[in-house]
Write an enzyme that holds these catalytic residues in place. Structure first.
Site, PDB file in Angstrom:
ATOM      1  N   GLU A 150     102.363  63.066  18.548  1.00 29.70           N
ATOM      2  CA  GLU A 150     102.491  62.496  17.215  1.00 29.70           C
ATOM      3  C   GLU A 150     102.815  63.612  16.225  1.00 29.70           C
ATOM      4  OE1 GLU A 150     100.143  58.521  16.975  1.00 29.70           O
ATOM      5  OE2 GLU A 150      98.791  60.145  16.442  1.00 29.70           O
ATOM      6  N   HIS A 187      93.181  63.241  17.287  1.00 32.64           N
ATOM      7  CA  HIS A 187      94.214  62.728  16.375  1.00 32.64           C
ATOM      8  C   HIS A 187      94.421  63.743  15.248  1.00 32.64           C
ATOM      9  CE1 HIS A 187      96.300  60.262  13.443  1.00 32.64           C
ATOM     10  NE2 HIS A 187      96.624  59.457  14.445  1.00 32.64           N
ATOM     11  N   GLU A 236      94.703  63.384  12.184  1.00 31.16           N
ATOM     12  CA  GLU A 236      93.862  63.155  11.009  1.00 31.16           C
ATOM     13  C   GLU A 236      92.473  63.743  11.225  1.00 31.16           C
ATOM     14  OE1 GLU A 236      94.661  58.935  10.781  1.00 31.16           O
ATOM     15  OE2 GLU A 236      96.732  59.432  10.267  1.00 31.16           O
ATOM     16  N   GLY A 258     100.239  53.063  14.611  1.00 23.59           N
ATOM     17  CA  GLY A 258      99.274  52.935  13.517  1.00 23.59           C
ATOM     18  C   GLY A 258      99.515  51.665  12.714  1.00 23.59           C
ATOM     19  N   GLY A 300     102.955  57.654   9.394  1.00 22.42           N
ATOM     20  CA  GLY A 300     102.845  56.887   8.154  1.00 22.42           C
ATOM     21  C   GLY A 300     103.916  57.190   7.122  1.00 22.42           C
ATOM     22  N   ASN A 323      96.353  51.940  16.994  1.00 19.72           N
ATOM     23  CA  ASN A 323      95.280  52.698  16.354  1.00 19.72           C
ATOM     24  C   ASN A 323      95.083  52.115  14.960  1.00 19.72           C
ATOM     25  OD1 ASN A 323      93.618  54.544  15.127  1.00 19.72           O
ATOM     26  ND2 ASN A 323      95.056  56.260  15.207  1.00 19.72           N
ATOM     27  N   TRP A 324      94.005  51.370  14.811  1.00 21.76           N
ATOM     28  CA  TRP A 324      93.772  50.691  13.523  1.00 21.76           C
ATOM     29  C   TRP A 324      93.268  51.647  12.446  1.00 21.76           C
ATOM     30  CZ3 TRP A 324      91.320  45.102  14.283  1.00 21.76           C
ATOM     31  CH2 TRP A 324      92.286  44.274  14.871  1.00 21.76           C
ATOM     32  N   LYS A 325      92.932  52.871  12.827  1.00 21.30           N
ATOM     33  CA  LYS A 325      92.395  53.842  11.857  1.00 21.30           C
ATOM     34  C   LYS A 325      91.254  53.188  11.054  1.00 21.30           C
ATOM     35  CE  LYS A 325      96.799  56.191  11.970  1.00 21.30           C
ATOM     36  NZ  LYS A 325      97.770  57.052  11.319  1.00 21.30           N
TER      37      LYS A 325
HETATM   38  P1  13P Z   1     101.868  55.150  11.980  1.00 23.34           P
HETATM   39  O1  13P Z   1     102.385  54.307  13.137  1.00 23.34           O
HETATM   40  O2  13P Z   1     101.265  54.348  10.894  1.00 23.34           O
HETATM   41  O3  13P Z   1     102.890  56.145  11.555  1.00 23.34           O
HETATM   42  O4  13P Z   1     100.632  56.007  12.593  1.00 23.34           O
HETATM   43  C1  13P Z   1     100.817  56.705  13.774  1.00 23.34           C
HETATM   44  C2  13P Z   1      99.498  57.186  14.238  1.00 23.34           C
HETATM   45  O5  13P Z   1      98.912  58.084  13.660  1.00 23.34           O
HETATM   46  C3  13P Z   1      98.906  56.513  15.404  1.00 23.34           C
HETATM   47  O6  13P Z   1      97.808  57.212  15.894  1.00 23.34           O
END
Ligand code: 13P
Length: 255
Positions: free
Chosen positions: A173, A103, A105, A239, A179, A17-19
């Site tokens: 998650e 997600h 977020e 992520g 993160g 997931n590149w966000k």
């Molecule tokens: P990280 O791997 O950066 O902790 O992010 C996880 C995430 O939110 C994947 O969707």
């Protein structure tokens, strides 16, 4: 903890997931991932979910390579006056085959409830997208001993009946692990994943055994093998460590 529904064979899924990271120059990392996988086929399915602006270009760059493309969200409506949003049809037409929905977020910053996520799932299925439905508890909920209850409730609310017989994945998650470098213990992961398997069993019967339940939250090369070996963990949603081939490939290799 024991779970009542047998797990059937399926290929694990490692999804990046590149966000909100990635411009044209980032396609080089994806090309490196694709080229490596062509040389050394992975046992897992591999997907990259770039920002919407890169879906079409990434799809074109990955033609013939064993990398699937996913979107990070889609609207629940087919079209309309929704400035700034993209529909399921739009991301599918751009080349996405999967879509991350719900997600944390988006739940936290865009007010997405379980009911909204469930409607987005229906929209995604309507155009043949495979949803990756995200769930996970906050730190306060974990500390209060409510993680399993919260996640069970989210799965029931976000995974509508229409999913029966359709390919989809769930991603667990924990919000506090995203993160942060913090990761639950294997026992904690297995506890939640077993509970998710049970909820899916009560919703979808035998078919629940074929649903990949991904873990996400600070997955990296150094912890991937251990996490992926846990019971009922059918892959990872990654992520930060999916942005560079050098970080993502060892995670894929660990599956
Ligand atoms: P990280 O791997 O950066 O902790 O992010 C996880 C995430 O939110 C994947 O969707």
């Amino acid at each position: 903890m024991g779970y009542q529904h047998a797990v059937t064979a399926y290929r694990p899924l490692i999804a990046g997931n590149w966000k909100m990271h990635g411009v044209e120059a980032s396609l080089g990392e994806a090309r490196a991932i694709g080229a490596w996988l062509e040389e050394s086929p992975a046992s897992a399915r591999v997907a990259i979910c770039p920002p919407a602006t890169l879906i079409a270009r990434l799809s074109a760059a990955m033609i013939g390579l064993p990398v699937e493309i996913g979107a990070q969200d889609c609207h629940s409506e087919a079209n309309g006056a929704f400035t700034g949003d993209v529909s399921a049809e739009m991301v599918a037409e751009a080349g996405a085959r999967l879509v991350i929905l719900g997600h944390s977020e988006r739940r936290a910053m865009h007010g997405e409830s379980d009911a909204i996520v469930a409607r987005k799932v229906a929209a995604a299925l309507g155009v043949g997208l495979e949803p990756i439905i995200c769930v996970g508890e906050s730190l306060e909920e974990r500390k209060a001993g409510a993680a399993v209850t919260i996640v069970e409730h989210q799965v029931r609310g976000s995974a509508p009946e229409i999913l029966a017989g359709r390919p989809f994945a769930i991603a667990y998650e924990p919000v506090w692990a995203i993160g942060t470098g913090l990761v639950p213990t294997l026992a904690e992961i297995e506890d939640v994943h077993g509970a998710i398997r049970d909820v899916l069993g009560s919703l979808f019967g035998q078919a629940a055994g074929a649903v990949a339940i991904l873990y996400g939250g600070s997955v990296k090369a150094s912890n991937a093998a251990e996490i992926l070996s846990a019971e009922n963990v059918g892959g990872a949603l990654v992520g930060g460590a999916s942005l560079r081939a050098a970080d993502f490939l060892p995670i894929i290799a660990a599956a």
